[in-house]
Design a protein around this motif. Sequence first.
Motif: not given
Length: 612
Positions: A92-93, A164-167, A218-220, A80-86
């Motif tokens: 996100k996949r 443009c979104l992953s499966a 936490a994701n929500s 979650l942290l890695a996705w939040a800080v790019h």
Amino acid sequence: MPAGPGAPALSQAARSAPAGPSGPAACPPPPPPPQLPAPGPPESPALRRGAVRSSFPQKLAEALSSQYGLNVFVAGLLFLLAWAVHASGVGKRDLLCFLTALMLLQLLWMLWYVGRSSAHRRLIRHKDTYAGARWLRGSITLFAVITVLLGCLKIGYFVGFSACLSATEGVFPVTHAVHTLLQVYFLWGHAKDVIQSFKTLERFGVIHSVFTNLLLWANSVLNESKHQLNEHKERLTTLGFGNITTVLDDHTPPCNCSPPTLCSAISHGIYYLYPFNIEYQILASTMLYVLWKNIGRKVDSYQHQKMRLRSHGVLLGSVLGLVALATTIGVVAVYLIRIGRSKTKSESALTMFYLYAIILLMLMGAAGLVGIRIYRLDEQSLDESKNPARKLDADLLVGTASGSWLISWGSILATLCAESRPPYTWYNLPYSILVIAEKYIQNLFIIESIHREPERLSEDIRTLRVVTVCSGANATSFPLSCLKNGPVAENGAPQDSEMPYAANGNMCLRDVRGKEEEKSWEEASGPACYPRFLQGNAQRRVLRNIAAFLFLCNISLWIPPAFGCRPEYDNGLEEIVFGFEPWIIVVNLAMPFSIFYRMHAAASLFEVYCKI
């Protein structure tokens, strides 16, 4: 008269005893004291060593399962942290793949457990009557329905942006919907289970379920916080805080959605349903945690009294609570309309919210103090038995209240230390102080309420050894008015089926323990003999009104932060004192606990209301 092993013999002796016209009936002799069992041989050291050895595997399984769950949770938080800080290489996949795998593993375990329970359904299973109350399962079902609806909106969002979104963004909501439906079915059927077999495997399965729900929560929270943060950054420019960066964190897919109107409605509707999804995940994790704590536990034979919803005599508390709820909805609507439109409108919206919250928090604190005062004057004993569900309720109240206490102390410090203060910020000072005090008082009231023993007939007449019904005219042990007004009459104990001659007032009481216990009976016999503050029904009526009022007020205070009315964001003063990024981090970490506190307090107060 309480039923017991000697009750039929005493009643028969009372009916056969001769009674003169002017004297009381001859009371039967007191029953012989109970025979104590003969002391057995002392437990051998070999048996003690065997019992200790048998507990080792279970303690080891509990430690191993808890560490496994914590490692799963930490790994998920890092995703979650890695996705939040790019973070580079983590998108996100990857996060959705990890969460989907956790849900599929939990689905397999729940299917195995349900199948094994069905195969052994004829066996007598221990149940924890305190866990998984029916109203709690009903609440989680309501939140689950809205969570499934949220999943449907996410599927529609994926279909609109499928180019443009992953499966994984289409697989995740489908898996989450199936996971939600099966988990609600599992909790309805097995939340009360006290597992006594396959305990090592069950511990791993249940703790995996607990932390899977916590990661989904936490994701929500992260998704909803990102949306709130974008809106907050847009409002800051309106309030004139130009020295704060307002770079938006835009996550809109880089392609067009068709039809655009429907896609826009779906995108906005998703964030209005997130608060219910957040509550569902945290409620599911708490119920599963109680199930985990009950594995291998020895359950007491005593079954607690079933709670009943009584609506009589709570008009005042319900009306005041409904007025607070209606006022809250109006305040939130006006706040969301005016905030961010202009600087003047934003300041007036903040002032309106602070004044409303100050009045409501003062009323809630006063109601809680009255309830605590009533408990202090009451001599009813406390239930000190060990119970995982009740202990978790108390721990969650104190733990989640610390979130809003952190924000409130930050606001107090910012108000006192700021170099320049807009006029509306001065309302923030009493508001923050009252948030701290009100939750402190409310926690004390709820914790003491859930530890109160339910009133029973045997407690009211504990000091009596022998009660006989007499036919003499002068049998006046105590006036009938005391019996009618005392706690025995209030609980409906002296009915015709139990004391058929009490209506004529011809009752003879013999207390074989002396005048001391006679005095204790007279003190507990009601206001007709010894007036005391709020006895019996009057006391319970006041406590029910307090519980009903606080229940509705907590729901009222859950609505503003859950649906975007957050003065901690829009005030702007804290960002200047602490800095934008540090304060936003504090609010984003503490706000989910503050929101959950209100819903959990409302659930606890509902239980208190049914128990009183």
